[in-house]
Scaffold this active site. Sequence first.
Site, PDB file in Angstrom:
ATOM      1  N   HIS A   1      26.377  39.656  42.170  1.00 44.85           N
ATOM      2  CA  HIS A   1      27.266  40.665  41.571  1.00 44.85           C
ATOM      3  C   HIS A   1      26.511  41.618  40.647  1.00 44.85           C
ATOM      4  O   HIS A   1      26.743  42.836  40.682  1.00 44.85           O
ATOM      5  CB  HIS A   1      28.404  39.977  40.824  1.00 44.85           C
ATOM      6  CG  HIS A   1      29.408  39.335  41.734  1.00 44.85           C
ATOM      7  ND1 HIS A   1      30.187  40.053  42.608  1.00 44.85           N
ATOM      8  CD2 HIS A   1      29.740  38.026  41.916  1.00 44.85           C
ATOM      9  CE1 HIS A   1      30.972  39.232  43.288  1.00 44.85           C
ATOM     10  NE2 HIS A   1      30.706  37.996  42.894  1.00 44.85           N
TER      11      HIS A   1
ATOM     12  N   SER B   1      34.860  34.365  39.220  1.00 48.58           N
ATOM     13  CA  SER B   1      33.735  33.761  39.954  1.00 48.58           C
ATOM     14  C   SER B   1      33.319  32.418  39.375  1.00 48.58           C
ATOM     15  O   SER B   1      33.358  32.203  38.154  1.00 48.58           O
ATOM     16  CB  SER B   1      32.522  34.704  39.911  1.00 48.58           C
ATOM     17  OG  SER B   1      32.780  35.892  40.603  1.00 48.58           O
TER      18      SER B   1
END
Length: 459
Positions: free
Chosen positions: A396, A306
């Site tokens: 997340h 990410s």
Amino acid sequence: MAPGLVSRSLSKVREIVAGATGRNGEPTEKQLDRIRRQLHECAENRGGEVSTRIRAARLADTYLKLDDAGRHAFLRIIALEFGPEPARIAKAHEAYQAAVGTPKQWDAEAQLRAAMRSSRIRILTQFNAIPQGVKFLVDLRADLLRFLDDDKELKSLDRELEARLTAWFDVGFLELARVTWNSPAALLEKIVQYEAVHEIRSWKDLKNRLGSDRRCYAFFHPRMPQEPLIFVEVALLDALADNVQKLLDENAPAADTERADTAIFYSISATQDGLRGVSFGNFLLKRVVDDLQRDFPRLKTFATLSPIPGLVKWAQKHPGEVRAAFGEEDWKRLAAAGIDGPESPRLAAILAGKAEWSGDLALARALRDPLLKATAAYLLEAKRDKLPLDPVARFHLGNGARVERLNWLADTSEKGLGQSWGVMVNYLYDPDRIVDNVEAFVDTGRIDAAAGVRRLARR
């Protein structure tokens, strides 16, 4: 009602609408009065269902022809003139209070709820029923969100529209579909257009992302079948990914999916600005994991590679936090690499994400430790309202992931160096910890992180 009837009504009024607005698309006072009158007629359901929906279609067509000033005025009319009636609410509330504890309580409660229901809801519902009405409302809210920063009086309309969209886009209505190289060209073009994390540079690049060792999944709504709402790109590997350039290398050989034990989610893109606040990304990941496990039983690890989009912006606002990550030995190594102290203009440009330096190996080695420390501190400690400051981390971690590993120079593109000094992060989804992580995150804001990341944050 036959959809063609509303469609035909639109074609009949196009000339009328074109002449009813000002030369630049801004409505005249006469047009605003007409819009106001037609909105009242929609809210009151005058003429029955067919007439109301034809009127809603006409209003939608008018709205689409307006410039920003006209659209703002249109939305202000709905927001300020079609709310619930305070006197009716007060009367219903008084009746409810008097009925509490009696057999009439439940009827009084229903009447109170009806009094609090605004006419805005009826208007939005009429728009929803016209052809392409769902997409129209999603795009209308995108406009609304743009105007909100400077016009807080639109907030009431935004709350109601967001609530309606949340109900209409409930995950139970959404369809998960895999996107492949054989998908319709129009859909593939949308994937290229909407990719928000790592730009798709060519058709060859897209084909690589849809190869045998890759998967792409998207959520669709039945009323917007040609519009992916959110999509995720996945790489099937045999270890955690630590470099996005290698991951996206078009010339690299495809991985052996028979040996793959790790699924890496390397790009998640929401496509509709008007659905901000309508959460279905977490459901997308859960559905994708289920699909992948069915097709590849060997998969044991589910993680991301990410970006950290807010890192450099945070560093610019908190220079002391960043400088605290530099120790005496770090400054010695930086001096040997040509950085002459904390006031070096070159260092300032690097920390601001405005310099290309990743090819200088000595400088990259000298910067590695202090910038990874600053990154760990940002991810674990920088918060707003008890939630992580970084939007990707917020997503997340809120879905139960763990901050597993920081990856140095994992994205050496101009964008990667500009937003996070090239650092990327692996968030790990461990099925045995997800529920506990979500509960701890929601209750106390606690962030689950691997020991190595926590040691970095302690400097």
